[in-house]
Design an enzyme around this catalytic site. Structure first.
Site, PDB file in Angstrom:
ATOM      1  N   ASP A 278       0.816  -1.214   0.000  1.00 40.22           N
ATOM      2  CA  ASP A 278       0.000   0.000   0.000  1.00 40.22           C
ATOM      3  C   ASP A 278       0.858   1.276   0.000  1.00 40.22           C
ATOM      4  O   ASP A 278       0.483   2.273  -0.620  1.00 40.22           O
ATOM      5  CB  ASP A 278      -0.901  -0.022   1.253  1.00 40.22           C
ATOM      6  CG  ASP A 278      -1.988   1.039   1.213  1.00 40.22           C
ATOM      7  OD1 ASP A 278      -2.563   1.241   0.138  1.00 40.22           O
ATOM      8  OD2 ASP A 278      -2.259   1.653   2.264  1.00 40.22           O
TER       9      ASP A 278
ATOM     10  N   HIS B  39       4.674   4.763  -2.828  1.00 41.13           N
ATOM     11  CA  HIS B  39       4.989   6.098  -2.303  1.00 41.13           C
ATOM     12  C   HIS B  39       6.417   6.197  -1.750  1.00 41.13           C
ATOM     13  O   HIS B  39       7.178   7.095  -2.108  1.00 41.13           O
ATOM     14  CB  HIS B  39       4.007   6.489  -1.199  1.00 41.13           C
ATOM     15  CG  HIS B  39       2.564   6.408  -1.608  1.00 41.13           C
ATOM     16  ND1 HIS B  39       2.127   6.767  -2.863  1.00 41.13           N
ATOM     17  CD2 HIS B  39       1.448   6.020  -0.926  1.00 41.13           C
ATOM     18  CE1 HIS B  39       0.809   6.598  -2.929  1.00 41.13           C
ATOM     19  NE2 HIS B  39       0.382   6.139  -1.770  1.00 41.13           N
TER      20      HIS B  39
HETATM   21  C1  BG6 Z   1      -2.929   5.761  -0.144  1.00 43.06           C
HETATM   22  C2  BG6 Z   1      -3.067   4.520   0.684  1.00 43.06           C
HETATM   23  O1  BG6 Z   1      -2.218   5.497  -1.329  1.00 43.06           O
HETATM   24  O2  BG6 Z   1      -2.239   6.757   0.600  1.00 43.06           O
HETATM   25  C3  BG6 Z   1      -3.775   4.799   1.992  1.00 43.06           C
HETATM   26  O3  BG6 Z   1      -3.793   3.531  -0.049  1.00 43.06           O
HETATM   27  C4  BG6 Z   1      -3.082   5.941   2.705  1.00 43.06           C
HETATM   28  O4  BG6 Z   1      -3.807   3.643   2.817  1.00 43.06           O
HETATM   29  C5  BG6 Z   1      -2.903   7.137   1.794  1.00 43.06           C
HETATM   30  O5  BG6 Z   1      -3.882   6.301   3.829  1.00 43.06           O
HETATM   31  C6  BG6 Z   1      -2.064   8.202   2.456  1.00 43.06           C
HETATM   32  O6  BG6 Z   1      -2.069   9.338   1.659  1.00 43.06           O
HETATM   33  P1  BG6 Z   1      -1.888  10.781   2.309  1.00 43.06           P
HETATM   34  O7  BG6 Z   1      -1.768  11.697   1.155  1.00 43.06           O
HETATM   35  O8  BG6 Z   1      -3.093  11.008   3.154  1.00 43.06           O
HETATM   36  O9  BG6 Z   1      -0.643  10.655   3.139  1.00 43.06           O
END
Ligand code: BG6
Length: 489
Positions: free
Chosen positions: A237, A242
């Site tokens: 995830d 990321h």
């Molecule tokens: C998403 C995930 O890609 O990114 C989620 O699937 C996560 O689980 C989210 O909560 C976090 O994104 P941000 O921008 O809120 O840090």
């Protein structure tokens, strides 16, 4: 001149999954912000497609209701919504029906906009089917771009399968794979910091940098996404996409131009240089955890196993910390620590570059060193920690002081949010902040040995209390090298 032309370009933007969570929670609010900021090119139509039967009018009302849940300053007032809603259209579509794609094509052909952006905000298991049908309907011509949301695949084989279908229908230059972290203002600034300033580049290497820490910590739990999350886990995830994308932005060589492929070639090289995992190194260098009941922000919260739609015996990890290296001349031997988790002590996403201490200290009592913190969340910013003398008695130890840069203040303007940036880029055809298929596959290749090792290991994730910074083993991982996570200072 080109820029002006782009501004008057007509576009049609189609959201598959037009009534889904992603569309109303993230995409429509982001588009509205672009509209409000006057950044959305004039002459656009936005079409939501989904299974339900609805008129344009009904869809607009439905969205207006949903917008009430959007956070305060981002919510349109009635007059603004009316103007925005004039761009919105809705069509019912059964994604398995070829004639429904034909109808979509007819709608788009009514006016042949300069750009057609097809955004697949559906469940990813529909991607291949949708792409194939788009191809068969002739909706892959050169004015078309397709935007694909993560998760793109579950492992290398499934990612390759999706990419093979996407490639058989669209050219790579038409495929916009979203990683919304790349759209975050601090990440764009990272590029500016590294390649727009001469100051850091000479120090951006193993000789000056002791270690790099990437933390993507969330306070939220899995909420209503238990069923999806349990089949996914934190590694897939957050880390595969990321965290690794952030790592490439930190570690890449300066690209020769600011063009998408020049940048993505360099990012791919970093991914290829990551130290491969073996079963032994997974056991040593990767920590997985799962939250238990605890307190987050003063509120008692349940453990992961008590969340809705999570099986009682689940071994799904909600936390990962790992140590890796980028095996090239610039970075040899420098540990990169990556960490992410749900129900942690704070919502805190940041990249910390820990510099080495001075080679020959002449001031007493300091073992501290410079540190650069690139903050992504909760606010974006940049903090440079320097060591300074407070004054006073001769021989006084140095103390850390921070140069803290707040971009909102510095630019006195609304910063463009991640989805807003990425949607505008997709409309403008700018691929710089999107992930190329080979990068994405290489990231899966690197992550897979971890998934394989976990499958063989029946002990499962280590428990951690909600509201903590994860299992103690994550601290031990860094302490082994003589370092500590930034909050442990
Ligand atoms: C998403 C995930 O890609 O990114 C989620 O699937 C996560 O689980 C989210 O909560 C976090 O994104 P941000 O921008 O809120 O840090």
């Amino acid at each position: 001149m080109n820029r002006n032309r782009a501004h008057f370009m007509s576009f049609d933007l189609v959201f598959f999954g037009g009534t889904g969570d992603l569309t109303w929670r993230k995409l429509m609010p982001a588009l509205f912000q672009a509209f409000r900021h006057g950044k959305l090119p004039a002459g656009g139509r936005i079409l939501a497609v989904a299974r339900d039967e609805m008129s344009d009018e009904r869809y607009r009302e439905w969205l207006k209701e949903r917008f009430r849940e959007v956070d305060g300053s981002k919510r349109p007032n009635d007059e603004e919504f009316e103007r925005f809603a004039a761009l919105l259209h809705y069509r019912r579509m059964d994604l398995s029906q070829p004639e429904h794609y034909q109808r979509l094509k007819d709608w788009l052909d009514e006016r042949s906009a300069d750009t057609v952006v097809l955004y697949l905000a559906t469940s990813p298991h529909l991607f291949t089917q949708i792409c194939q049908q788009l191809g068969e309907a002739g909706l892959n011509h050169e004015r078309v771009r397709v935007v694909l949301e993560k998760p793109l695949g579950h492992d290398l084989a499934s990612a390759q399968e999706i990419n093979a279908v996407v490639r058989s229908v669209f050219k790579e230059s038409q495929a916009f794979r979203i990683d919304h972290y790349l759209g975050k203002p601090s990440v764009q600034n990272l590029s500016a910091l590294r390649f727009g300033n001469a100051l850091f580049e000479p120090l951006w290497r193993r000789e000056s940098i002791a270690n790099i820490q990437i933390t993507l910590a969330e306070e939220l739990g899995v909420g209503t996404r238990g069923a999806f999350y349990d089949g996914t886990g934190a590694l897939r995830d957050m880390i595969q996409n990321h965290a690794l994308q952030l790592l490439t932005m930190i570690a890449m060589e300066p690209p020769s131009t600011n063009d998408a492929d020049a940048i993505r070639d360099e990012k791919l090289k970093v991914l290829r240089s990551l130290k491969p995992f073996t079963p032994e190194s997974v056991a040593r260098d990767v920590v997985r955890g799962q939250y238990r009941a605890g307190t987050v922000g003063g509120v008692a919260v349940p453990g992961y196993l008590d969340e809705a739609k999570v099986p009682a015996e689940s071994h799904c990890e909600t936390f990962v910390a790992l140590r890796t290296e980028v095996q090239n001349w610039r970075w040899a031997g420098v540990p990169f620590y990556l960490r992410t988790g749900k129900r942690l002590a704070a919502r805190d996403a940041q990249i910390v570059i820990n510099f080495r201490p001075v080679p020959h200290p002449i001031f007493p009592g300091t073992n501290q060193a410079n540190r650069l913190v690139i903050k992504l969340q909760p606010e974006d910013g940049l903090e440079l920690q320097l060591l300074a003398a407070k004054g006073g008695a001769h021989g006084e130890a140095l103390s850390p002081v921070s140069l803290d840069l707040d971009f909102d203040k510095a630019f006195a303007t609304n910063r463009v949010g991640a989805y807003e940036r990425l949607l505008l880029d997709a409309i403008a055809g700018r691929l710089n902040l999107f992930v190329r298929s080979d990068e994405q596959e290489q990231a899966w290749r690197w992550v897979e040995p971890i998934l394989d090792a976990w499958k063989q290991d029946s002990t499962g994730p280590r428990p951690y209390t909600a509201g903590s910074w994860g299992p103690a083993a994550a601290s031990a991982l860094v302490a082994r090298d003589g370092f500590h996570w930034s909050e442990e200072a």
